[in-house]
Structures are given as structure tokens and as C-alpha cells.
Design a protein around this motif. Structure first.
Motif, PDB file in Angstrom:
ATOM      1  N   THR A  14       0.625  24.857  35.615  1.00  0.00           N
ATOM      2  CA  THR A  14       0.895  26.066  34.824  1.00  0.00           C
ATOM      3  C   THR A  14      -0.315  26.987  34.781  1.00  0.00           C
ATOM      4  OG1 THR A  14       2.485  24.834  33.467  1.00  0.00           O
ATOM      5  CG2 THR A  14       1.639  26.898  32.566  1.00  0.00           C
ATOM      6  N   MET A  18      -0.890  30.811  36.408  1.00  0.00           N
ATOM      7  CA  MET A  18      -1.343  31.952  35.607  1.00  0.00           C
ATOM      8  C   MET A  18      -2.571  32.600  36.221  1.00  0.00           C
ATOM      9  SD  MET A  18      -0.964  31.028  31.563  1.00  0.00           S
ATOM     10  CE  MET A  18      -1.419  32.706  31.111  1.00  0.00           C
ATOM     11  N   ASN A  21      -1.941  34.709  39.251  1.00  0.00           N
ATOM     12  CA  ASN A  21      -1.307  35.999  38.959  1.00  0.00           C
ATOM     13  C   ASN A  21      -2.239  37.001  38.285  1.00  0.00           C
ATOM     14  OD1 ASN A  21       1.160  35.226  40.073  1.00  0.00           O
ATOM     15  ND2 ASN A  21       1.884  34.341  38.150  1.00  0.00           N
ATOM     16  N   CYS A  22      -3.467  36.572  37.957  1.00  0.00           N
ATOM     17  CA  CYS A  22      -4.450  37.509  37.394  1.00  0.00           C
ATOM     18  C   CYS A  22      -4.966  38.409  38.521  1.00  0.00           C
ATOM     19  CB  CYS A  22      -5.616  36.750  36.765  1.00  0.00           C
ATOM     20  SG  CYS A  22      -5.201  35.838  35.264  1.00  0.00           S
ATOM     21  N   LEU A 293       0.784  28.621  26.784  1.00  0.00           N
ATOM     22  CA  LEU A 293       0.498  29.553  27.869  1.00  0.00           C
ATOM     23  C   LEU A 293       1.690  30.464  28.149  1.00  0.00           C
ATOM     24  CD1 LEU A 293      -1.457  27.203  30.299  1.00  0.00           C
ATOM     25  CD2 LEU A 293      -2.378  28.872  28.683  1.00  0.00           C
ATOM     26  N   ASN A 299      -5.118  38.154  29.661  1.00  0.00           N
ATOM     27  CA  ASN A 299      -5.658  37.688  30.932  1.00  0.00           C
ATOM     28  C   ASN A 299      -6.456  36.419  30.639  1.00  0.00           C
ATOM     29  OD1 ASN A 299      -7.741  37.316  33.030  1.00  0.00           O
ATOM     30  ND2 ASN A 299      -6.933  39.216  33.894  1.00  0.00           N
ATOM     31  N   GLU A 357      10.252  28.477  33.492  1.00  0.00           N
ATOM     32  CA  GLU A 357       9.126  27.913  34.238  1.00  0.00           C
ATOM     33  C   GLU A 357       9.315  26.411  34.454  1.00  0.00           C
ATOM     34  OE1 GLU A 357       6.562  29.428  35.646  1.00  0.00           O
ATOM     35  OE2 GLU A 357       7.261  31.394  34.983  1.00  0.00           O
TER      36      GLU A 357
END
Length: 420
Positions: A14, A18, A21-22, A293, A299, A357
Motif C-alpha cells: 500500500t 502511494m 503515485n507521488c 493511508l 503527499n 484497493e
């Protein structure tokens, strides 16, 4: 930016997703990772507890920030070694994390700092533990000193049962156990991010740690969760910071062991409204991580970096969280934590809705792209909704789309509140 994450579970999956994708992240490495993680990040064949090799890898690959999700990394001093080398690391030091990695150390720490916790005893001798149990009012809770896979706490309703559990614990080479009073009430976990001096809340989670519906079966590492805890109001949060979080951080920093990272606090509110701290955790636990999350609206890289460099309060008056609910359900292969069943094909992953997810624990990817179970906790599905009931309904609709031999899961995550 290049990120290194240590660990191999669903929470690492997970977090890696994340981070990927930043917009400011170029490469994400996970050590050692798992087959599912290899689809979204670069897996590195280094065990999470081999901090010397992890350090060399971080230097050689110009890693900008390392996040120690794995408790094994923390116990083996990843923060201490990376800090000494001048590398950015999001993790507490060995000494700071002792309140998380040792239940006996945590209980003694809470007693010293007057953090409210159930009455307890710490024992390294079987006969003394049995005598304490004999004189205790039932039920009592018996815990291993260190975190273990599966069962690490047992609620005993009689002295006979307590004696058996104690004998089995020391018979399996446990060097130390903790016995504490059982507190009847609602358990929840409260997560904060801290730079060692200041702290900000991430979210609250209601974990499901019993293996069977209605909180039956054995206590385990977690088979479901929802967030936030609907009964947690500003009064309780202020009390948590005043009586638990800041006393803990102040005591650690006073001793030169400032805690940097995410700190989880497992809490029970008793029938009189009193806070009772059960234990601490050095990072987001499974499957709490997916709920926290999933609702975070920041961010994650910038947030963690601000804690490392000490600008947390300067940059974040508060942490933005979606005003919604998240619900997670763990699918087990076999009767976790008692038995497991591996080697079975998993069907239906391609049918999961885009806004749900799916994170995998340790599964094995086949040459044709399908996955097989390896036993125990296998998948965790997480849905977010405007209400808890909508999140729960969506996650279970998608749970029904997954099938494999030996599939087991709780069907009552978040439903007691909904049903009243």
C-alpha cells in the motif's frame, strides 16, 4: 527522488503504491518486497533485518529517503545506522522503539511516566507467573513479551486456563511474559506522526483482532478494521495527547531517545470513560495501514520528510484526512492463526472494482500472471465511502468476487455499529 521501503507485507504494498503515485518520486524500492509488490515497485533481495546490506544499497543507489515499515528493521537498528551515515530515515531508534518492540519495557515505561495502563506483572519465571495468576481476579490477559506471528495474547477466564497458557509459553522458550488485568470496553488504535517533540494525529482505527465473528477464536495480528472510530471526540483526543502521547515523547526525548516516525497507541476506553493503554506500535499495523493511508489526503513523502527534518508543525497545522470512512477485510488461507493452507489458485482479482484497493501479503505469482496462496493472511481489500455502511457494503461486495480454496474471513467488520 528515490525511496526505499523495508518489509514484505500488505502495508508495504500500500505504501509503495502511494509513493509511486507521488509526483516527486522517480523510483520506489522495497526490500525484500513480495511478488505483488514487484508489479508496482522494484523489489530488492535483501531481508528487512539485514540493515548493513540495506545501508550499502541505499548508499550505492542514492536513496533519498528510507521508510522502515518492518519492525525487524527497527529492532536491528536501521535508524541508528542510517542516521550515523547521514542518510534520511523515517524510523525510530532501537532505544526509542523499545516501548513498541517489548511489551514488558512498554508496561514499565508507562508505569514510570504515569501513563494509564491496566494493572500488570512481568515475569521471567514460570512459578512466579503461575502464583500471580492464582491470586488474580479473572479474566486476565497473558502476552508474549515480543510481537509474534499470529497469536501473542490470550484472554484467560479461569486459573486453570491461565496456568496452561503460562506453562505453554515458557515451554516454547518464552523468556518473559506479561500478565495484565482484562479491561472490558471498546479497543481502538490511535496513530500519530512525530518528529520526536511535536506530534499530529493521522487517524483512529477500530481493529478486529479475534479470528472469528463476534470476537470469538484466538487473538491475532488483525483480520479487519475500519476508520475512523466513531466515538472518538475532541475531548478524548485531547486526553490522549495530554496523558499518553506527550508524556511518552517527552520522557523519550529527555533520555536522548527522541522518537521519529509513526507511533501507534492501542487503547481501551472502559465503562467509566477512562483511557487504558495496552501497548505501542512502531508503525501502522495490518490492516490498520490500509484504512489510515486510504483516508490520508497528503503527499506521504513530504509528510514523512517533514518529521525527519523537524519541520512537522511548521509545515502542517493539521494533517488533511478525507471526511469519509474506510473499511478493510483480510482474506485468510486457512484458519488463521491456528492453521494455514497454501498452494491454491486465487480467482477474481481482475474483477475488483477500480475504487477498491487490494493489497497482498505473501502470495506466489505464476508464469501466467495468476497468484497462489501461501497460507495465513493472504489479501486485504479496502473500500472508502461517505458512511461506514457504504464502505462496508462495498468492501464485502468485492470480497465475494475473490475465491480460492480455504478462503476464510470475518463477515462482521464494521457491522455491529451499523446493526446497532
Amino acid at each position: 527522488m528515490r525511496i526505499l521501503i523495508t518489509g514484505s507485507g500488505a502495508k508495504e504494498y500500500t505504501l509503495a503504491k502511494m509513493m509511486k503515485n507521488c509526483e516527486n518520486i522517480d523510483l520506489v524500492f522495497v526490500a525484500p518486497g513480495n511478488d505483488a509488490i514487484s508489479e508496482i515497485a522494484n523489489c530488492v533481495d535483501i531481508k528487512a533485518d539485514n540493515v548493513d546490506e540495506l545501508l550499502e544499497f541505499a548508499k550505492a543507489n542514492e536513496i533519498d529517503m528510507t521508510v522502515a515499515c518492518s519492525e525487524k528493521s527497527v529492532i536491528n537498528g536501521i535508524a541508528d545506522k542510517f542516521n550515523d551515515a547521514g542518510l534520511m530515515i523515517f524510523a525510530p531508534s532501537i532505544e526509542a522503539a523499545r516501548i513498541c518492540t517489548s511489551k514488558s519495557a512498554a508496561k514499565k515505561f508507562m508505569y514510570k511516566t504515569k501513563i494509564p495502563t491496566p494493572k500488570f506483572g512481568v515475569f521471567d519465571r514460570e512459578n512466579m507467573a503461575v502464583e500471580y495468576a492464582r491470586k488474580s481476579r479473572m479474566p486476565i490477559v497473558i502476552k508474549s513479551d515480543n510481537h509474534m506471528h499470529g497469536e501473542n495474547a490470550v484472554v484467560c477466564d479461569s486459573f486453570k486456563e491461565a496456568k496452561r497458557v503460562i506453562e505453554e509459553a515458557f515451554g516454547s522458550f518464552q523468556k518473559k511474559i506479561v500478565i495484565e488485568d482484562f479491561i472490558d470496553g471498546q479497543e481502538f488504535s490511535y496513530y500519530i506522526i512525530t518528529d520526536g517533540f511535536n506530534a499530529l494525529p493521522l487517524n483512529s482505527v477500530v481493529p478486529y483482532k479475534y479470528s472469528l465473528n463476534g470476537d470469538g477464536g484466538l487473538i491475532n495480528s488483525g483480520v479487519g478494521a475500519y476508520a475512523p472510530y466513531y466515538m472518538l471526540d475532541n475531548t478524548i483526543e485531547r486526553k490522549l495527547f495530554k496523558e499518553v502521547i506527550y508524556p511518552a515523547l517527552d520522557e523519550l526525548s529527555k533520555n536522548g531517545n527522541s522518537y521519529v516516525g509513526i507511533l501507534g497507541v492501542d487503547v481501551i476506553i472502559d465503562r467509566d470513560g477512562n483511557i487504558n493503554v495496552l501497548e505501542f506500535n512502531s508503525f501502522l499495523q495490518e490492516p490498520d495501514a490500509q484504512c489510515v493511508l486510504g483516508l490520508l489526503n497528503e503527499n506521504i513523502f513530504y509528510l514523512m520528510r517533514s518529521a525527519i527534518i523537524g519541520t512537522l508543525i511548521d509545515l502542517y497545522p493539521e494533517i488533511k484526512v478525507l471526511p469519509q470512512y474506510a473499511a478493510s477485510v483480510v482474506l485468510n488461507a486457512g484458519n488463521y492463526p491456528v492453521s494455514s493452507r497454501g498452494g491454491e489458485l486465487i480467482y477474481g482479482l481482475e474483477n475488483i472494482e477500480d475504487d477498491v484497493e487490494t493489497a497482498q501479503f505473501k502470495t506466489i505469482k505464476q508464469a501466467d500472471g495468476t497468484y497462489k496462496t501461501t497460507g495465513g493472511r493472504t489479501l486485504v481489500l479496502t473500500a472508502v465511502g461517505a458512511t461506514l455502511s457504504s464502505a462496508v457494503e462495498k468492501v464485502y461486495e468485492n470480497v465475494d468476487l475473490i475465491s480460492f480454496e480455504g478462503k476464510k474471513y470475518r463477515t462482521d467488520i464494521g457491522k455491529r455499529l451499523i446493526l446497532g
